[in-house]
Scaffold this motif. Structure first.
Motif, PDB file in Angstrom:
ATOM      1  N   GLY A  24       1.501   6.102  -7.031  1.00  0.00           N
ATOM      2  CA  GLY A  24       0.222   6.116  -7.737  1.00  0.00           C
ATOM      3  C   GLY A  24       0.139   5.020  -8.776  1.00  0.00           C
ATOM      4  N   GLY A  81       0.818  -1.213   0.000  1.00  0.00           N
ATOM      5  CA  GLY A  81       0.000   0.000   0.000  1.00  0.00           C
ATOM      6  C   GLY A  81       0.847   1.256   0.000  1.00  0.00           C
ATOM      7  N   ILE A  82       1.935   1.256   0.780  1.00  0.00           N
ATOM      8  CA  ILE A  82       2.832   2.418   0.817  1.00  0.00           C
ATOM      9  C   ILE A  82       3.482   2.635  -0.546  1.00  0.00           C
ATOM     10  CG2 ILE A  82       4.971   3.315   1.817  1.00  0.00           C
ATOM     11  CD1 ILE A  82       4.207   1.903   4.425  1.00  0.00           C
ATOM     12  N   TYR A 100       0.976   4.074  -2.871  1.00  0.00           N
ATOM     13  CA  TYR A 100       0.665   5.461  -2.492  1.00  0.00           C
ATOM     14  C   TYR A 100       1.762   6.416  -2.963  1.00  0.00           C
ATOM     15  CZ  TYR A 100       0.011   9.573   0.443  1.00  0.00           C
ATOM     16  OH  TYR A 100      -0.139  10.862   0.895  1.00  0.00           O
TER      17      TYR A 100
END
Length: 340
Positions: free
Chosen positions: A160, A153-154, A157
């Motif tokens: 993108g 997820g990081i 993020y």
């Protein structure tokens, strides 16, 4: 019956193969079968150029599998190694591109700081895994699975989902495609890591602790071994090695990718199990793991030359893992029967 007849060894070729299987495991048999099969399927398979290509392509899996071996030795495993590759790739590439964009003349400063940032970011995942497993006694499965989701997820993020460009061309030319004495640079890096881990495992007291903790956790604790320290260091080592592999793979791709390494958990565990590392902990040899990773690279290369679709390659890899686990159970039964 004469004494001479009684002295003759029992059994024939079948018993000899069984004894060889008990001593060496399934890996030598799989290596021989794969070489014969792929040599028949493609005349380019056994060429020197292709063998060097297999070595270069197997470097990343080899490094990650060496770390996975430490986790398996202590009775756990790490499902976050793929995420560590992705996070180290993204953070390293972004740092490198940022410094290079601000200071175009400081090429090697950008490369050094980018590599350090990427390896540090990946190692932090291992620190979190180590704290959870060693100090809070969280299952390695749940801890590494959770951190895999967090790290992925990081990485998404930060980017993108878009690849990171702008790194110095010297980074890819040196660590991705460079050679030293005719041998690709990544192979040299892997060789240095293998030597360092060999010394750690077989020439230091701490290296013996990994086997002791995996063999019998309660006995290791009662004998005065710092079990928490061993477990914590295990997952830090796993993450650091995966992060190094991530930076090498970034140099090869010449981009920072949040989607690399998805198959690495399965492949690294398969390489270890095929190499005879026990899922129960306490058993495994570093040199066998190197051969196990090379075997998987050899199979993937052979299937590519044979033009087997990538989807079917995943099926083959999963089948090899199942076969290796079954073979390991059969081998343990043979060992037990010989002791009886």
């Amino acid at each position: 019956m004469s004494d001479t007849a009684a002295a003759k060894p029992k059994g024939g070729p079948t018993d000899w193969l069984k004894r060889l299987f008990v001593r060496l495991g399934i890996l030598p048999f799989l290596l021989v079968i794969s070489v014969v099969v792929f040599s028949l399927m493609s005349e380019n398979f056994l060429t020197g150029r292709n063998m060097m290509n297999v070595l270069r392509q197997s470097v990343y899996l080899t490094i990650v599998s060496l770390g996975q071996m430490f986790a398996l030795l202590t009775g756990g495993f790490d499902l976050s190694v793929g995420t560590i590759l992705a996070l180290s790739s993204v953070v390293g590439a972004m740092t490198m591109a940022s410094i290079y964009g601000a200071m175009p003349d400081a090429v090697w400063l950008a490369i050094s700081m980018g590599c350090l940032a990427g390896i540090a970011a990946g190692t932090l995942i291992g620190v979190a895994n180590g704290i959870g497993v060693a100090f809070f006694r969280v299952s390695p499965f749940m801890m590494s699975l959770g951190m895999a989701s967090v790290g992925f997820g990081i990485a998404l993020y930060l980017t993108g989902g878009v690849p990171v460009y702008g790194m110095p061309i010297q980074f890819g030319d040196t660590f991705g495609f460079g050679t030293l004495l005719g041998v690709p640079t990544p192979i040299w890096v892997a060789a240095v890591l293998i030597l360092a881990l060999w010394v750690l495992l077989y020439w230091t007291r701490w290296g013996r602790y990994f086997y002791a903790v995996g063999g019998n956790l309660k006995a290791a604790r009662l004998s005065g071994i710092n079990v928490q320290g061993v477990l914590f260091s295990t997952y830090v080592i796993v993450a650091a090695l995966a992060a190094i592999a991530g930076m090498l793979l970034t140099a090869r791709l010449d981009t920072g990718e949040a989607n690399i390494g998805a198959s690495m958990p399965l492949e690294s565990i398969a390489a270890c199990v095929i190499a005879g590392v026990s899922l129960r902990g306490g058993i495994g040899r570093l040199e066998n793991v190197v051969l196990g990773a090379l075997f998987i690279g050899l199979v993937q290369n052979g299937m590519n030359l044979a033009r087997i679709e990538s989807y079917l390659q995943t099926v083959v890899l999963g089948g090899l893992l199942i076969l290796a686990v079954i073979a390991d159970q059969i081998r343990l039964r043979y060992v037990a029967s010989l002791k009886d």
